[in-house]
Each structure stands twice: as C-alpha cells, then as structure tokens.
Write a protein that holds these residues in place. Structure first.
Motif, mmCIF file in Angstrom:
data_model
loop_
_atom_site.group_PDB
_atom_site.id
_atom_site.type_symbol
_atom_site.label_atom_id
_atom_site.label_comp_id
_atom_site.label_asym_id
_atom_site.label_seq_id
_atom_site.Cartn_x
_atom_site.Cartn_y
_atom_site.Cartn_z
ATOM 1 N N GLY A 1 0.817 -1.211 0.000
ATOM 2 C CA GLY A 1 0.000 0.000 0.000
ATOM 3 C C GLY A 1 0.844 1.250 0.000
ATOM 4 O O GLY A 1 0.529 2.235 -0.673
ATOM 5 N N ALA A 2 1.951 1.228 0.756
ATOM 6 C CA ALA A 2 2.844 2.380 0.798
ATOM 7 C C ALA A 2 3.446 2.644 -0.579
ATOM 8 O O ALA A 2 3.532 3.794 -1.032
ATOM 9 C CB ALA A 2 3.955 2.135 1.823
ATOM 10 N N THR A 3 3.842 1.584 -1.263
ATOM 11 C CA THR A 3 4.443 1.741 -2.586
ATOM 12 C C THR A 3 3.425 2.205 -3.610
ATOM 13 O O THR A 3 3.715 3.059 -4.454
ATOM 14 C CB THR A 3 5.081 0.413 -3.025
ATOM 15 N N GLU A 4 2.194 1.671 -3.542
ATOM 16 C CA GLU A 4 1.147 2.097 -4.472
ATOM 17 C C GLU A 4 0.836 3.581 -4.289
ATOM 18 O O GLU A 4 0.650 4.318 -5.263
ATOM 19 C CB GLU A 4 -0.116 1.262 -4.257
ATOM 20 N N TYR A 5 0.781 4.003 -3.040
ATOM 21 C CA TYR A 5 0.526 5.412 -2.772
ATOM 22 C C TYR A 5 1.661 6.268 -3.308
ATOM 23 O O TYR A 5 1.439 7.307 -3.943
ATOM 24 C CB TYR A 5 0.348 5.608 -1.265
ATOM 25 N N PHE A 6 2.880 5.839 -3.086
ATOM 26 C CA PHE A 6 4.051 6.539 -3.598
ATOM 27 C C PHE A 6 3.975 6.670 -5.123
ATOM 28 O O PHE A 6 4.208 7.749 -5.686
ATOM 29 C CB PHE A 6 5.313 5.778 -3.184
#
Length: 620
Positions: A292-297
């Motif tokens: 999720g952190a990477t997708e948001y990034f």
C-alpha cells in the motif's frame, strides 16, 4: 432542526469498498453514503441534514439500546439492538472492490435474531445529489428502484416493501434463529448476481488476510507492544480510505463535519493531500503494508511527473483531478446546524511550500523499502529539489492552509530544508546525478535563515511565522525531521512552550494560537497531540509520552476511530470522520513509543526517525 436529531460523530461506524464508504449510526441508520466514489455526490446524507439528506434505517419498532462492534480484525460492522422482547443484529458491509468476486456496488445488510422476537422497521429515503434531486420510485420484480438525475438504486429485500411518498418502508419480523437480507444495489449492479452469504464470508476473509500482514507474526510489521491492536484498527481505517484503482488516500470520507459546532469551519476532506505523503507511507510501512505504501508513492509520483514543480497542487481528487472548485450547498443545514456545507476545496489553488519536503520524506521512506527510482522518477524528484532551491524564501499559505495573504511560515521553511536534505541524501546514497554542492549550500542557507528568524528569543521558542510571536504545533516536528537534534535547547524550549500555550488538559494540543482570519474557534487537533507524544518520546521523556498517549487513546471511539479534532471541554470528536491524519498520527506514535521501549521486531527500526541527528547521512 434540534441537535438531538444528530448522532455524535464518534458514535458512527465506518464501512466501505475501497472506492466509496458509508457511516452507520448505532440506531441502524446509514446517514452518509457518497457514490460511486467517496468524493462523489451523496445518495444518503442525513448526517448533514436529517430532513433533506436521506437515510437508510433498519431499527426496532420499540425502544432499544444499540451497540456496535466490528467483526474482529475486519471492516464488517455489526449493530446489535437489545429490546424488551428480543435481540437482533444488523451486519453491514461492502465487498472490497477488486478483491473478491462479488458486486462491489452493493450495500449488504444482514439481519439476524439472536433471541426472542423483534419487529424491525425499514425506512429508505434516498437523497440523490446531496438531496438536490427528488427520487422517482418504480416497483420491479426484484424490489423497488429509486432514480435520481445521475444515479439509481434498487432496494431488494426478503420482506414486502411499500412506497410512501418520497421513501420506501417495510417491516422485518424476526424470531430467534431467523436471517433476513436487505441489498441496496447501486448504479451498475441492479442485475448483478448476488450471493449474500458468500459475499459476507469472502469479505471477512479478505480483511482477515489483510490484517495478517499487521499481526505480531507478520513478516512486514515492525511494531509490537501494548497498542498493537489499536494501531491495526487504525490501519484498517486507513485501508478503507485508500482508493483501490489509484492508491490515493482520502484525508477523510466526509465533508463539512464542523470543527466548531454551529460555526463556518466546515470543509470537504474527500481528497488526497500531498502533505500527508511522508507520514502516510511511514504508517503503512510500519504496519507491514509495504504494498500500500508503494502504491501510494507511485500515485503521487505520477502526479509529480505530469506537472512542473510549480504546478503541483497541495491536493488532488482521488483519480488525480485538479479542478476541485469549492461551492456551498445552501439547501443543507449542516451537522448540528453548522453552515455552510461545502463540496470541493479551494485550498487546491494555494501555494504550500511544505508539500515538497513531505514528498521527499515519502521518497526517502519508499527507497528504504527497497523500491528504486527510474530515470523519469528521479528527474521529477531532481526538479522538485531544484525548484525548492529557488523558491524557499517565498511566502505561502502554510500547512494549515490559512486563507489570506501569504506569510513566511517557519514550518514551510523547515520542510524546504527537508526537501534539500533528503534530495542530497538520495542522490549521494543511490548515485543519482545532481548539483549536490549547490543543494548543500541552499540547505545551509535555509537553516541559518530559520534559526535567525524563526526562533523568537522573547517567546523562547520557534514561532509560527517570521515576525510573529504565535506558536504552532508544527514546531514539534523540527527534531523529528532532523532539522535540529532533540537535545538542542531550542527544541526543548519549543516543546515546553507548546505545552504551556497550546496544550489543553493532559494531551489535547491546538494547532496554533495565532489569528487565521476565520471566525469562531476549533477543537484540539489529534495529530498535533501525536506530535507532542512523539517529540517527548524521542527526547527521552518517555514516561511523559506514555502518560499522554494513554490519555489520548481515551478519546478514541468504541470502534477505534478518530475524527480530526477533539473538544477539550466535552471530549466530543469534531471535524471530518474518520480522519486519516489522526490515525496516521496514532500509528506513528505507537511506533515511536514502541521504538523507545524496545517493542519492535528484532532488527527493525522505525522509518523516518533521525533520532536527534541534525547532520545528514551524506555528511557522515
């Protein structure tokens, strides 16, 4: 309208399908439901106007007590009614979009009777387009269809339904062991095959599996300790605020829930603020949700690549929309008569220089996860840092989006320093081409300027803006982002000054004490309370930090949810609900406290902490 017609904000349950959401009151009334996305026009908005907004209520026909809980470690909500003759439960959920093989545009309401017998009244009164479109009803073989100008719904039930004026009514008579279903099918799902029991089973399984990444045994989660479950519930709320298609995270799922009851501080938060980036990536990563952190990034990096740095907005729609024109809905009375009700947000047009530092924080966090930048992404990051080098001394609207002439906000300067600092670190650590010497010079210039003009000797603290004696809770972040070490006398003086002037009670911290050009007051800001806890914990004042954190979590709702603000006098939650920033703060505070108390998994270190080191890593 009397205030007794309104459910207290903190009593609502929150459900969603990773595209839109709903708020459910303990009396079984769905009082907020935008469609097809969280930033879309509402079908139900009784929370903003009980008469015009629309609701979908299932509740006993006799006096009852209603309580709510989530199915453990899921976003499936159970509302239980205890009445004289029996006990019944309504289970509310949406199937998560793209995660299970069930129609996502359906609100499922399962009614079960645990004991005795009980009659439940059904009332569905849609208010399409924020109550501006009068519904037209048509009876079909499946149920009753309601049509607005742009959207429609089909209410399907296992009981007879009647059309009475502008609403649909019915009665569910249930006895011990009985199960009944109500399905609110929305545009595009009227004819979709539905398996209610299968949808419930698969939805519960999805959330349980997702939470598995945040378990004490989870491979990615670095936080353990006494507040683990509270942090996981915050993670579940943050996941519900995440748009599945884009990875963007809404600041909140609601609009115009007031910061000041009866006042005008009512804003639409159903958008993504780039300033949340670093803190959000940190919270998601700490919960083991690196995906999720990477997708948001990747979502906000796409925005940064699409625009020149000077055109990057403070906030966007969850699909990347840039036109967020702010308008007022004059026909709605607002929550507890707090007007105006606003949709859209004019802050999208502001200049907020702090966002660039927060973006670089997020880049730094994701690189720590092992994600690499491609050439185009580095070009975007490079251009942002170069832009900051040119404009850091310009006035802006600041993190709190003050409406009026720009000011020289200290926090904006500090975050410009952060943009250069992390840019230097990234370039030197990963070998990206950059004018590092020029960036170092600019970083030092900013620091000297802030130390000379941002710290007021009479106030004995970092102030909100140059030439002002007002305090701002963002001063608590100065050591956390590495601008100064925690043991610097100016840092500790600022913490003490904020406790003296902005602290209310044991833990509630106001954002600032200066004039912001708006009438009325506001509650204490939950995130600022978290910042105080973080600053204390990382300064070695651990016992104080723990005591304040324990005080803060007393304000969390029975369902583990937090709004934007808290009224220090009444303990009432204020502002949009649930608030991503509040839950991000809660997760990160639990993380920091876990760090200083040794609760992390072996070998893990909390991300984003400079631990008092004001010297960048590239400088040794």
């Amino acid at each position: 309208m009397t205030e007794t017609e309104f459910t207290p904000i903190k009593e609502y349950g929150f459900i969603g399908n990773l595209e839109t959401c709903a708020l459910v009151a303990p009396n079984g009334s769905v009082d907020w439901f935008p469609f097809p996305h969280v930033e879309g026009a509402s079908i139900l908005a009784a929370i903003l106007d009980p008469e015009r907004g629309g609701r979908f209520q299932v509740s006993p026909a006799v006096p009852f007590e209603g309580t709510q809980q989530y199915v453990e470690r899921t976003n499936v909500l159970e509302t239980t009614f205890d009445a004289a003759n029996g006990t019944a439960t309504v289970t509310d959920f949406f199937p998560p979009a793209g995660k299970v093989d069930h129609p996502k545009k359906v609100l499922y309401r399962k009614v079960t009777c645990a004991e005795g017998s009980i009659d439940l009244e059904v009332e569905y009164e849609p208010g399409f387009d924020y109550g501006r479109a009068d519904p037209a009803f048509v009876r079909t073989e499946k149920g009753i269809r309601a049509e607005g100008e742009d959207e429609r719904t089909l209410l399907e039930a296992t009981t007879d339904l009647e059309i009475v004026g502008n609403r649909v009514t019915g009665t569910l008579a249930v006895e011990e062991g009985d199960t009944e279903w109500l399905l609110l099918r929305c545009t595009g799902a009227e004819d979709a095959d539905a398996d209610p029991e299968g949808a419930l089973e698969d939805t519960v399984s999805y959330w349980e599996e997702w939470v598995g990444t945040c378990s004490d045994e989870g491979s990615g989660c670095i936080f353990e300790g006494p507040w683990h479950d509270l942090a996981v519930r915050s993670g579940l709320a943050l996941k519900l605020l995440t748009h599945e298609e884009t990875g963007a995270i809404a600041a909140a799922p609601t609009t115009s829930l007031p910061e000041d009851i009866g006042g005008v501080r009512n804003w639409d938060y159903r958008f993504n603020w780039l300033r949340d980036a670093g803190f959000t990536v940190q919270a998601l990563s700490s919960l083991g949700n690196s995906e999720g952190a990477t997708e948001y990034f990747e979502w906000y990096m796409n925005l940064c690549q699409a625009d020149e740095p000077e055109k990057i907005q403070p906030l966007y729609g969850l699909h990347g929309e840039s036109d967020l024109e702010e308008t007022e809905l004059e026909h709605l009375n607002g929550y507890r008569n707090s007007r105006p009700v606003r949709i859209g947000n004019g802050a999208a047009d502001q200049t907020q220089l702090d966002i660039y530092g927060e973006l670089l924080l997020a880049v730094d966090e994701v690189l720590e996860l092992g994600r690499e930048l491609d050439d185009e992404e580095w070009d975007a990051v490079h251009d942002i840092v170069e832009y900051v080098r040119e404009v850091w001394d310009d006035p802006d609207a600041g993190i709190w989006e003050v409406r009026g002439p720009g000011r020289q906000f200290v926090y904006s300067k500090v975050m410009c320093w952060v943009a250069l600092d992390r840019g230097i670190d990234i370039a030197t650590t990963y070998g990206y081409e950059a004018p590092v010497d020029e960036w170092r010079d600019a970083r030092e210039t900013i620091k000297e300027d802030v130390l000379e003009n941002g710290y007021d000797e009479d106030t004995d603290a970092f102030v909100q803006a140059y030439g002002s004696d007002a305090l701002d809770a963002t001063g608590l972040l100065i050591p956390i982002v590495g601008f100064l070490p925690f043991d610097d006398e100016r840092v500790q003086n600022t913490i003490d000054a904020i406790e003296d002037r902005l602290l209310e009670g044991d833990v509630l911290v106001k954002r600032y004490d200066g004039d912001d050009g708006l009438p009325g007051d506001e509650g204490a800001f939950v995130l600022c309370s978290c910042w105080l806890i973080d600053a204390l914990a990382l300064s070695g004042r651990v016992e104080e930090a723990v005591d304040r954190f324990e005080s803060l979590i007393e304000y969390v709702s029975p369902l583990g949810l937090l709004a934007e603000e808290i009224d220090a006098d009444t303990g009432e939650q204020l502002g949009n609900f649930p608030q991503a920033f509040s839950h991000i703060g809660l997760v990160n505070s639990a993380l920091y406290l876990g760090h200083v108390q040794g609760y992390e998994s072996p070998g893990a270190e909390p991300m984003g902490i400079r631990l008092g080191d004001s010297v960048s890593r590239d400088d040794g």
